[in-house]
Design a protein around this motif. Structure first.
Motif, PDB file in Angstrom:
ATOM      1  N   THR A 171      -2.414 -10.454  13.436  1.00 53.66           N
ATOM      2  CA  THR A 171      -2.065  -9.025  13.350  1.00 53.66           C
ATOM      3  C   THR A 171      -1.146  -8.428  12.134  1.00 53.66           C
ATOM      4  N   SER A 172      -0.831  -9.534  11.156  1.00 49.98           N
ATOM      5  CA  SER A 172      -0.122  -9.388  10.012  1.00 49.98           C
ATOM      6  C   SER A 172      -0.495  -8.104   9.077  1.00 49.98           C
ATOM      7  N   PRO A 173      -2.275  -7.790   8.983  1.00 46.49           N
ATOM      8  CA  PRO A 173      -2.578  -6.677   8.367  1.00 46.49           C
ATOM      9  C   PRO A 173      -1.826  -5.471   8.850  1.00 46.49           C
ATOM     10  N   VAL A 174      -1.473  -5.260  10.018  1.00 54.81           N
ATOM     11  CA  VAL A 174      -0.893  -3.907  10.361  1.00 54.81           C
ATOM     12  C   VAL A 174       0.351  -3.899   9.922  1.00 54.81           C
ATOM     13  N   GLN A 175       1.103  -4.869   9.721  1.00 47.33           N
ATOM     14  CA  GLN A 175       2.296  -4.911   8.778  1.00 47.33           C
ATOM     15  C   GLN A 175       2.373  -4.547   7.392  1.00 47.33           C
ATOM     16  N   ALA A 176       1.238  -5.448   6.775  1.00 46.65           N
ATOM     17  CA  ALA A 176       0.930  -5.133   5.393  1.00 46.65           C
ATOM     18  C   ALA A 176       0.646  -3.402   5.186  1.00 46.65           C
ATOM     19  N   ARG A 177      -0.187  -3.021   5.940  1.00 47.12           N
ATOM     20  CA  ARG A 177      -0.579  -1.631   6.088  1.00 47.12           C
ATOM     21  C   ARG A 177       0.524  -0.514   6.118  1.00 47.12           C
ATOM     22  N   THR A 178       1.650  -0.975   7.165  1.00 51.85           N
ATOM     23  CA  THR A 178       2.615  -0.279   7.158  1.00 51.85           C
ATOM     24  C   THR A 178       3.636   0.069   5.900  1.00 51.85           C
ATOM     25  N   MET A 179       3.637  -1.338   5.631  1.00 50.11           N
ATOM     26  CA  MET A 179       4.536  -1.235   4.106  1.00 50.11           C
ATOM     27  C   MET A 179       3.912  -0.511   3.201  1.00 50.11           C
ATOM     28  N   ASN A 180       2.633  -0.619   3.025  1.00 51.11           N
ATOM     29  CA  ASN A 180       1.899   0.330   1.985  1.00 51.11           C
ATOM     30  C   ASN A 180       2.139   1.689   2.495  1.00 51.11           C
ATOM     31  N   GLU A 181       1.967   2.245   3.510  1.00 50.42           N
ATOM     32  CA  GLU A 181       2.068   3.491   4.163  1.00 50.42           C
ATOM     33  C   GLU A 181       3.624   4.038   3.706  1.00 50.42           C
ATOM     34  N   PHE A 182       4.416   3.154   3.874  1.00 55.28           N
ATOM     35  CA  PHE A 182       6.004   3.530   3.545  1.00 55.28           C
ATOM     36  C   PHE A 182       6.460   3.479   1.935  1.00 55.28           C
ATOM     37  N   LYS A 183       5.498   3.126   1.269  1.00 57.58           N
ATOM     38  CA  LYS A 183       5.427   3.056  -0.184  1.00 57.58           C
ATOM     39  C   LYS A 183       6.765   2.549  -0.923  1.00 57.58           C
ATOM     40  N   GLY A 184       7.148   1.600  -0.035  1.00 65.39           N
ATOM     41  CA  GLY A 184       8.190   0.692  -0.838  1.00 65.39           C
ATOM     42  C   GLY A 184       9.544   1.524  -0.916  1.00 65.39           C
ATOM     43  N   ASN A 185       9.949   2.423  -0.454  1.00 66.02           N
ATOM     44  CA  ASN A 185      11.154   3.018  -0.558  1.00 66.02           C
ATOM     45  C   ASN A 185      11.712   3.443   0.871  1.00 66.02           C
ATOM     46  N   LYS A 186      11.233   2.934   2.041  1.00 62.44           N
ATOM     47  CA  LYS A 186      11.902   2.985   3.386  1.00 62.44           C
ATOM     48  C   LYS A 186      11.804   1.652   4.284  1.00 62.44           C
ATOM     49  N   PRO A 187      12.929   1.561   4.915  1.00 62.15           N
ATOM     50  CA  PRO A 187      12.974   0.297   5.864  1.00 62.15           C
ATOM     51  C   PRO A 187      11.635   0.192   6.612  1.00 62.15           C
ATOM     52  N   VAL A 188      11.241  -0.983   7.131  1.00 66.38           N
ATOM     53  CA  VAL A 188      10.045  -1.038   8.159  1.00 66.38           C
ATOM     54  C   VAL A 188      10.876  -1.902   9.275  1.00 66.38           C
ATOM     55  N   LYS A 189      10.672  -1.301  10.412  1.00 66.17           N
ATOM     56  CA  LYS A 189      11.289  -2.247  11.321  1.00 66.17           C
ATOM     57  C   LYS A 189      10.325  -2.168  12.487  1.00 66.17           C
ATOM     58  N   MET A 190       9.139  -3.097  12.612  1.00 71.74           N
ATOM     59  CA  MET A 190       8.191  -2.865  13.598  1.00 71.74           C
ATOM     60  C   MET A 190       7.684  -4.157  14.405  1.00 71.74           C
ATOM     61  N   ILE A 191       7.268  -4.112  15.451  1.00 73.24           N
ATOM     62  CA  ILE A 191       6.149  -5.048  15.968  1.00 73.24           C
ATOM     63  C   ILE A 191       4.805  -4.572  16.244  1.00 73.24           C
TER      64      ILE A 191
END
Ligand code: 2U9
Length: 344
Positions: A171-191
């Motif tokens: 399921t790691s691509p979901v995290q990669a997609r989320t980081m891309n969506e957040f554009k490198g400028n806000k925190p990610v805290k997800m499962i």
């Protein structure tokens, strides 16, 4: 003529009275009222009668015909009523009988485990996110530091659909997609919980399709001690306050350093038994600090941001929690197995 009509009426009424069923009645109707019947014959012969007789006989013939028809109809109704009565008697429904129990389904054991894991992480501020099961090669591998020549990308290990598309292997691509969506400028805290697919031969410990729950926390100043704290909290809440955890060094392409986490064996409390293969510890998940290249590819500056990630298999966790000895039980849907864990 009059006598003939009266005796026809008597005769027909006698036949109606003797009729035993609907077929007998129909027979009476045809023989007395049909086109070739005696009444029609009388009416046809009217031309031979005198002017005075004609209306008298005509009226009488019509009356006789009506009387016979009424007698037949009444008897028919009586037959039908008797038939209905018989039906009602034999098909009587006892409304006081208890009903058949309705089979009510419940959530699958794995659904319950995943929900329980989700609730624990939501309690620690994680958001639940989902993504596609048909993934691009880029998000499934490339973005996770699994370059083109990595053995995990072997056609033999993954279900490829085209050169570029495959069933996700984690399921790691979901995290990669989320980081891309957040554009490198806000925190990610997800499962991200979900189904994953690998080309494996099914046996007691392997399944070509299984579930994963992975977690990711990216922010400024996230450390290994944060990972340890979160996982310790999870282990104690999920398996019991008395359980201890330990981290061992490991390797994953997407984390550096990488660890595997064990929990103390609840059967022998660390002394060593058959459940923990005499080690006192049971492996439950993997994790580590997100590899700087993975952060970089997703648009997060590794000099500013850091993060931890972890992954676990709900099947393995359920097997440990309930002593289930074969992963295939989750997918063969034997109702006797599933019912044991039905909380509905
Ligand atoms: C990103 C960065 C890093 C996810 C991780 C593991 C370690 C792990 C396995 C446990 C058993 C999968 O269910 S299992 O087969 N997983 O050990 N997973 S770190 O790391 C990530 C994910 C996404 C962007």
């Amino acid at each position: 003529m009059k006598e003939r009509l009266h005796s026809l009426q008597q005769e027909a009424e006698q036949k109606v009275a003797e009729a035993k069923n609907l077929a007998d009645l129909q027979q009476v109707r045809v023989s007395y009222l049909g086109k070739k019947g005696p009444i029609t014959e009388v009416l046809r012969g009217m031309g031979k009668l005198s002017k005075e007789e004609r209306p008298v006989i005509g009226e009488l013939a019509n009356k006789v015909r009506e009387a016979i028809a009424t007698a037949i109809d009444e008897k028919k109704e009586a037959f039908e009523a008797a038939e209905l009565d018989k039906k009602l008697q034999t098909e009587q429904i006892d409304v006081t009988l208890p009903g058949r129990p309705v089979q009510v389904g419940g959530p699958h054991l794995l659904t319950n485990i995943v929900t329980e894991i989700e609730d624990l992480f939501i309690g620690m501020g994680f958001e639940v996110r989902e993504g596609p099961e048909v993934e691009t090669d880029y998000y499934n591998f490339e973005a996770l530091n699994l370059p083109k020549d990595h053995p995990a990308r072997d056609m033999q290990d993954s279900f490829y659909i085209t050169e570029e598309l495959l069933l996700r292997t984690h399921t790691s691509p979901v995290q990669a997609r989320t980081m891309n969506e957040f554009k490198g400028n806000k925190p990610v805290k997800m499962i991200c919980p979900g189904k994953v697919y690998r080309r494996d031969t099914d046996d007691a410990t392997h399944s070509h399709q299984f579930t994963q729950v992975e977690g990711l926390y990216v922010d400024k100043d996230v450390r290994m001690s944060d990972l340890k704290g979160v996982l310790n909290q999870f282990a104690k809440q999920f398996f019991g306050e008395e359980r201890e955890i330990r981290l061992r060094p490991s390797f994953f392409p997407f984390t550096e350093p990488s660890v595997e986490m064990d929990i103390s064996c609840k059967v022998c409390h660390g002394d060593g038994c058959s459940v923990c293969k005499k080690t006192g510890w049971i492996e439950i998940l993997g994790g580590g600090m997100v590899h700087p290249d993975v952060l970089q590819m997703a648009g997060y500056d590794p000099k500013v941001y850091s993060g931890f990630a972890f992954g676990m298999g709900p099947e393995r966790i359920a097997m440990l929690k309930y002593g289930i000895d074969d992963i295939r039980h989750f997918y063969t849907n034997d109702i006797r197995f599933l019912k044991q864990y039905d909380q509905a």
